[in-house]
Each structure stands twice: as C-alpha cells, then as structure tokens.
Scaffold this active site. Structure first.
Site, mmCIF file in Angstrom:
data_model
loop_
_atom_site.group_PDB
_atom_site.id
_atom_site.type_symbol
_atom_site.label_atom_id
_atom_site.label_comp_id
_atom_site.label_asym_id
_atom_site.label_seq_id
_atom_site.Cartn_x
_atom_site.Cartn_y
_atom_site.Cartn_z
ATOM 1 N N ARG A 141 0.854 -1.204 0.000
ATOM 2 C CA ARG A 141 0.000 0.000 0.000
ATOM 3 C C ARG A 141 0.887 1.251 0.000
ATOM 4 O O ARG A 141 1.075 1.880 -1.021
ATOM 5 C CB ARG A 141 -0.963 -0.034 1.205
ATOM 6 C CG ARG A 141 -2.120 0.954 1.065
ATOM 7 C CD ARG A 141 -1.758 2.385 1.396
ATOM 8 N NE ARG A 141 -1.385 2.592 2.790
ATOM 9 C CZ ARG A 141 -0.866 3.733 3.244
ATOM 10 N NH1 ARG A 141 -0.639 4.748 2.426
ATOM 11 N NH2 ARG A 141 -0.535 3.848 4.521
ATOM 12 N N ASP A 142 1.479 1.597 1.148
ATOM 13 C CA ASP A 142 2.277 2.828 1.243
ATOM 14 C C ASP A 142 3.484 2.742 0.311
ATOM 15 O O ASP A 142 3.910 3.743 -0.267
ATOM 16 C CB ASP A 142 2.735 3.016 2.697
ATOM 17 C CG ASP A 142 3.022 4.461 3.053
ATOM 18 O OD1 ASP A 142 3.378 5.235 2.161
ATOM 19 O OD2 ASP A 142 2.899 4.809 4.244
ATOM 20 N N ASN A 183 8.876 4.412 4.318
ATOM 21 C CA ASN A 183 8.484 3.984 5.658
ATOM 22 C C ASN A 183 9.713 3.446 6.381
ATOM 23 O O ASN A 183 10.713 3.103 5.746
ATOM 24 C CB ASN A 183 7.488 2.818 5.570
ATOM 25 C CG ASN A 183 6.128 3.251 5.107
ATOM 26 O OD1 ASN A 183 5.860 3.272 3.916
ATOM 27 N ND2 ASN A 183 5.275 3.590 6.034
ATOM 28 N N HIS A 201 3.006 4.927 12.918
ATOM 29 C CA HIS A 201 3.386 4.820 11.505
ATOM 30 C C HIS A 201 4.484 5.849 11.252
ATOM 31 O O HIS A 201 4.219 7.047 11.196
ATOM 32 C CB HIS A 201 2.132 5.095 10.661
ATOM 33 C CG HIS A 201 2.343 5.094 9.185
ATOM 34 N ND1 HIS A 201 1.918 4.053 8.369
ATOM 35 C CD2 HIS A 201 2.903 5.993 8.345
ATOM 36 C CE1 HIS A 201 2.199 4.339 7.103
ATOM 37 N NE2 HIS A 201 2.809 5.499 7.059
ATOM 38 N N CYS A 232 4.098 9.380 0.746
ATOM 39 C CA CYS A 232 2.823 9.954 0.299
ATOM 40 C C CYS A 232 3.040 10.707 -1.010
ATOM 41 O O CYS A 232 3.865 11.615 -1.066
ATOM 42 C CB CYS A 232 2.290 10.906 1.369
ATOM 43 S SG CYS A 232 0.803 11.759 0.828
ATOM 44 N N HIS A 242 7.970 7.278 9.128
ATOM 45 C CA HIS A 242 8.796 7.286 7.909
ATOM 46 C C HIS A 242 10.224 7.650 8.302
ATOM 47 O O HIS A 242 10.448 8.394 9.264
ATOM 48 C CB HIS A 242 8.234 8.289 6.892
ATOM 49 C CG HIS A 242 7.058 7.744 6.157
ATOM 50 N ND1 HIS A 242 7.139 7.304 4.857
ATOM 51 C CD2 HIS A 242 5.783 7.522 6.545
ATOM 52 C CE1 HIS A 242 5.955 6.850 4.467
ATOM 53 N NE2 HIS A 242 5.100 6.964 5.474
HETATM 54 N N1 COA Z 1 -12.546 4.951 -5.286
HETATM 55 C C1 COA Z 1 -12.649 5.053 -6.631
HETATM 56 N N2 COA Z 1 -13.096 6.137 -7.269
HETATM 57 C C2 COA Z 1 -13.448 7.185 -6.489
HETATM 58 C C3 COA Z 1 -13.374 7.147 -5.101
HETATM 59 C C4 COA Z 1 -12.886 5.982 -4.483
HETATM 60 N N3 COA Z 1 -12.766 5.875 -3.166
HETATM 61 N N4 COA Z 1 -13.786 8.330 -4.619
HETATM 62 C C5 COA Z 1 -14.128 9.101 -5.666
HETATM 63 N N5 COA Z 1 -13.927 8.404 -6.807
HETATM 64 C C6 COA Z 1 -14.168 8.850 -8.191
HETATM 65 C C7 COA Z 1 -15.549 9.418 -8.357
HETATM 66 O O1 COA Z 1 -16.468 8.411 -8.669
HETATM 67 C C8 COA Z 1 -15.333 10.374 -9.508
HETATM 68 O O2 COA Z 1 -15.239 9.623 -10.712
HETATM 69 P P1 COA Z 1 -15.657 10.232 -12.152
HETATM 70 O O3 COA Z 1 -14.685 11.343 -12.414
HETATM 71 O O4 COA Z 1 -15.478 9.067 -13.080
HETATM 72 O O5 COA Z 1 -17.056 10.688 -11.969
HETATM 73 C C9 COA Z 1 -13.950 10.936 -9.250
HETATM 74 O O6 COA Z 1 -13.285 9.956 -8.446
HETATM 75 C C10 COA Z 1 -13.997 12.260 -8.506
HETATM 76 O O7 COA Z 1 -14.771 12.123 -7.332
HETATM 77 P P2 COA Z 1 -14.742 13.194 -6.141
HETATM 78 O O8 COA Z 1 -15.660 12.731 -5.077
HETATM 79 O O9 COA Z 1 -14.935 14.589 -6.718
HETATM 80 O O10 COA Z 1 -13.306 13.001 -5.582
HETATM 81 P P3 COA Z 1 -12.025 13.923 -5.711
HETATM 82 O O11 COA Z 1 -11.558 14.009 -7.119
HETATM 83 O O12 COA Z 1 -12.231 15.188 -4.929
HETATM 84 O O13 COA Z 1 -10.982 13.005 -4.910
HETATM 85 C C11 COA Z 1 -10.464 11.419 -3.186
HETATM 86 C C12 COA Z 1 -11.173 12.712 -3.524
HETATM 87 C C13 COA Z 1 -10.431 11.294 -1.675
HETATM 88 C C14 COA Z 1 -11.235 10.259 -3.796
HETATM 89 C C15 COA Z 1 -9.025 11.443 -3.766
HETATM 90 O O14 COA Z 1 -8.381 12.643 -3.397
HETATM 91 C C16 COA Z 1 -8.200 10.264 -3.311
HETATM 92 O O15 COA Z 1 -8.446 9.147 -3.729
HETATM 93 N N6 COA Z 1 -7.204 10.492 -2.431
HETATM 94 C C17 COA Z 1 -6.386 9.428 -1.893
HETATM 95 C C18 COA Z 1 -4.971 9.895 -1.825
HETATM 96 C C19 COA Z 1 -4.064 8.814 -1.251
HETATM 97 O O16 COA Z 1 -4.280 7.630 -1.358
HETATM 98 N N7 COA Z 1 -2.982 9.301 -0.588
HETATM 99 C C20 COA Z 1 -2.000 8.453 -0.016
HETATM 100 C C21 COA Z 1 -2.436 7.715 1.196
HETATM 101 S S1 COA Z 1 -2.681 8.692 2.624
HETATM 102 ZN ZN ZN Z 2 3.024 6.502 5.209
#
Ligand code: COA
Ligand code: ZN
Length: 312
Positions: free
Chosen positions: A17-18, A251, A209, A242, A211
């Site tokens: 994952r990370d 990590n 957790h 990240c 790093h």
């Molecule tokens: N899984 C899959 N698709 C997702 C989703 C999820 N959990 N959440 C939102 N989406 C999709 C929506 O369906 C939408 O799809 P479309 O463009 O085809 O309609 C698109 O993403 C945008 O949705 P929205 O709710 O506006 O989300 P966003 O673009 O503001 O993104 C997050 C918000 C939280 C989903 C995004 O920032 C994210 O995934 N962040 C994770 C970052 C990460 O993993 N960091 C490292 C670990 S800490």
């Molecule tokens: Zn981390």
C-alpha cells in the site's frame, strides 16, 4: 484484541500500500498477489494490502479489488485496506476486507492536497462510513496523518492531534494510528504524544506509523516502545511515501525493524530470513535499489569467515 505481551511487537506490513502507491511503475497485479501471499507465509498478523482510493489520484493501486480477490487469506492474518471516503468503503466491503483504515490529516493543508477536502469533511464522511459498516464483519482503524508535523504547515499542536483521536473514538473505531507522514517526528515528541494518546486508546489499539525521511525512524520506534506502544507499521525494503507530500520517502524498513526487535529480545512472530529474501527481490519489482539496510548487510548473526592469518 487481547493484551499484547510486554516482550512482543506487532508489525503491520504496508509495502504493497504505502510502498507501491508512490512508485512510478505499475507493479503487475499477479506480482502484488505473489508478494502478499509470501508476506502472509512470513508470519504477519496484519497486512495493509492496498487502497480503495480514486484511480486518478493513485494509479499504482487501481487494481485493489483484483488484489483482494486473488490473495490467499491466511487464518489469523488481518487484511487491511486504506479508505478515504464512503465510495472507498463500499468498494472495500465488496472486496471483503477484514479491516478498513480511514485516513485524515490533522493539517488542513495536507488533507486538501491528499484528499481534496478539509479534515472536517473527511471525518463527516467517516461518520457515514461507520453507519454503513455497522453489523458488517469488518473492523475499523482510523489514522491521524501528519500527526508529528506537516510539510506545508509545520508543527501540529498535540492537543489538536488528541482532539482528532477523540473524534475517531467517539465514532466507535476499533483502533487509531498516529502517522508521521513525512518523517518529521523526533523521539522526545513521540514519547510525549504516545503518553497523551495511550490512555485513550490502549496499547492494543494504538499503531505508530513512522517514515525514515530524516533517519529517525527506528529511534522513534524505540521512544514509542519505551512509552508503552507495541504496534508499528513498516514496509519491506523501506519502500513508501505519500504522493501528495513534497520530498516524502520510505516507511521504516520492516526487516530492519524486525532485526532490531529480535536483537533486543522482542518477539515479532516473523521469519526474518524470509523477509530478507523478499526484500532482495524488490528492485526487480520497482526498478530501483531500496533503502533497507539489513537486507544488504545480513543479520548480525550471519558471520563471515575469518581472514587467513599471516604466518608469524
Ligand atoms: N474509489 C474510486 N473512485 C473514487 C473514489 C474511491 N474511493 N472516490 C471518488 N472516486 C471517483 C468518483 O467516482 C469520480 O469519478 P468520475 O470522475 O469518473 O465521476 C472521481 O473519483 C472524482 O470524485 P470526487 O468525489 O470529486 O473526488 P475527488 O476528485 O475530490 O478526490 C479522493 C477525492 C479522496 C477520492 C481522492 O483525493 C483520493 O483518492 N485520495 C487518496 C490519496 C491517497 O491515497 N494518498 C495516499 C495515502 S494517505
Ligand atoms: Zn506513510
């Protein structure tokens, strides 16, 4: 969970994952599954397998559902997925994860960069997730990211971190992680924050957790241990970081942590030789050298033949 013995550390492996989330190469789904199965065999009681996040945000983990469908589930191992929002929780439930790890930063700037919303908006989503998962066979952990400092805002006050922990507990989560997302923690700060949070969460429920961004990863583990913490995240080879934090690096390294624990007489239940073998295969998967040190140096007990003595 029952109590953790004083001479035991629980290590949760987070490399797939990370570790993989920040890699520019896409590690093939079959390779991810093979690695997770091998990690299960090495004895982990907890593995963070992948994230149900937006595939646009983290393309490297777009195959989370296929990975969960393909892995062998070792009895006794908890298979965890990171979840940012209600849509992620639905996908995680459909994939039959054992545990959901909700993540929100204490720093507003980092949460906006990472999750595209304020921490309050993230936690509002978690409230809805808790309603969805009630009655489902899944446990919930919640992470305070940037708990030891934010790469944009700097120091985060301890009382703000404690307040976020209290909000998580009021939602009914089973465990809490304090994450040093970009390696800003120091051992004295760790001791203070663990002392503040442990009475709320208990050693069974608290994960640290760290790093190793600034070389203090294992020093921070030791400080947390001395303050009573027993559960730690770590990534094979020291992969990780990240993608939404500038300069983020690995990590703490699983095999380095396990070697330290075993040398100090702390049990992990893990097969260190097997971990070293798996770590040595990582450059093939990610296309570059990895930072872990024990896989390069060998275990302290792996001795070398003495050099031939010169005749007197
Ligand atoms: N899984 C899959 N698709 C997702 C989703 C999820 N959990 N959440 C939102 N989406 C999709 C929506 O369906 C939408 O799809 P479309 O463009 O085809 O309609 C698109 O993403 C945008 O949705 P929205 O709710 O506006 O989300 P966003 O673009 O503001 O993104 C997050 C918000 C939280 C989903 C995004 O920032 C994210 O995934 N962040 C994770 C970052 C990460 O993993 N960091 C490292 C670990 S800490
Ligand atoms: Zn981390």
């Amino acid at each position: 969970m029952t109590g953790i013995a004083d001479d035991t550390l629980i290590v949760q492996e987070v490399a797939t994952r990370d570790g993989f989330q920040i890699e520019p190469v896409f590690v093939e789904t079959a390779e991810k599954i093979r690695l997770i199965d091998a990690l299960s065999e090495a004895g982990f009681s907890r593995i963070e397998v992948s994230s149900f996040v937006s595939p646009k945000a983290v393309p490297a983990l777009r195959d989370a559902a296929e990975v969960f469908a393909g892995i062998r589930r070792r009895p006794g191992t908890v298979y965890v997925a990171l979840v940012p929002n209600p849509k992620g929780a639905e996908r995680a439930l459909a994939a039959k994860v054992d545990e959901i790890n909700l993540v929100a930063s204490v720093s507003e700037t980092h949460n906006r960069a990472n999750m595209g919303m304020t921490p309050d908006a993230s936690i509002e989503g978690f409230t809805r997730i808790m309603e969805t998962v009630r009655g489902a066979p899944v446990s919930v952990n919640a992470t305070v990211a940037t708990a030891f400092g934010c790469p944009f805002e700097g120091d985060q006050p301890a009382d703000k971190v404690v307040a976020q922990v209290e909000r998580y507990l009021s939602l009914g989560v089973d465990g809490v992680t304090l994450a040093d997302t970009t390696g800003m923690a120091n051992p004295r700060q760790v001791a203070r924050l663990v002392a503040a949070v442990l009475p709320l969460v208990g050693a069974e429920g608290l994960t640290l957790h760290f790093h190793n961004t600034r070389g203090l990863g294992l020093a921070n583990v030791l400080a947390a241990c001395e303050a009573g913490a027993r559960r730690f995240d770590a990534a094979l080879g020291g992969l990780g970081g990240c993608p939404f934090a500038p300069g983020a690096t690995g990590n703490i390294c699983t095999e380095d942590l396990v070697s330290m624990a075993h040398e100090m007489g702390l049990a992990t239940g893990l097969d260190l030789e097997a971990l070293i073998g798996l770590s040595r295969d990582l450059p093939r998967l990610v296309g570059h050298d990895v930072p872990g040190q024990v896989a390069k140096a060998g275990r302290p007990c792996d001795l070398h033949p003495a050099p031939a003595l010169k005749a007197a």
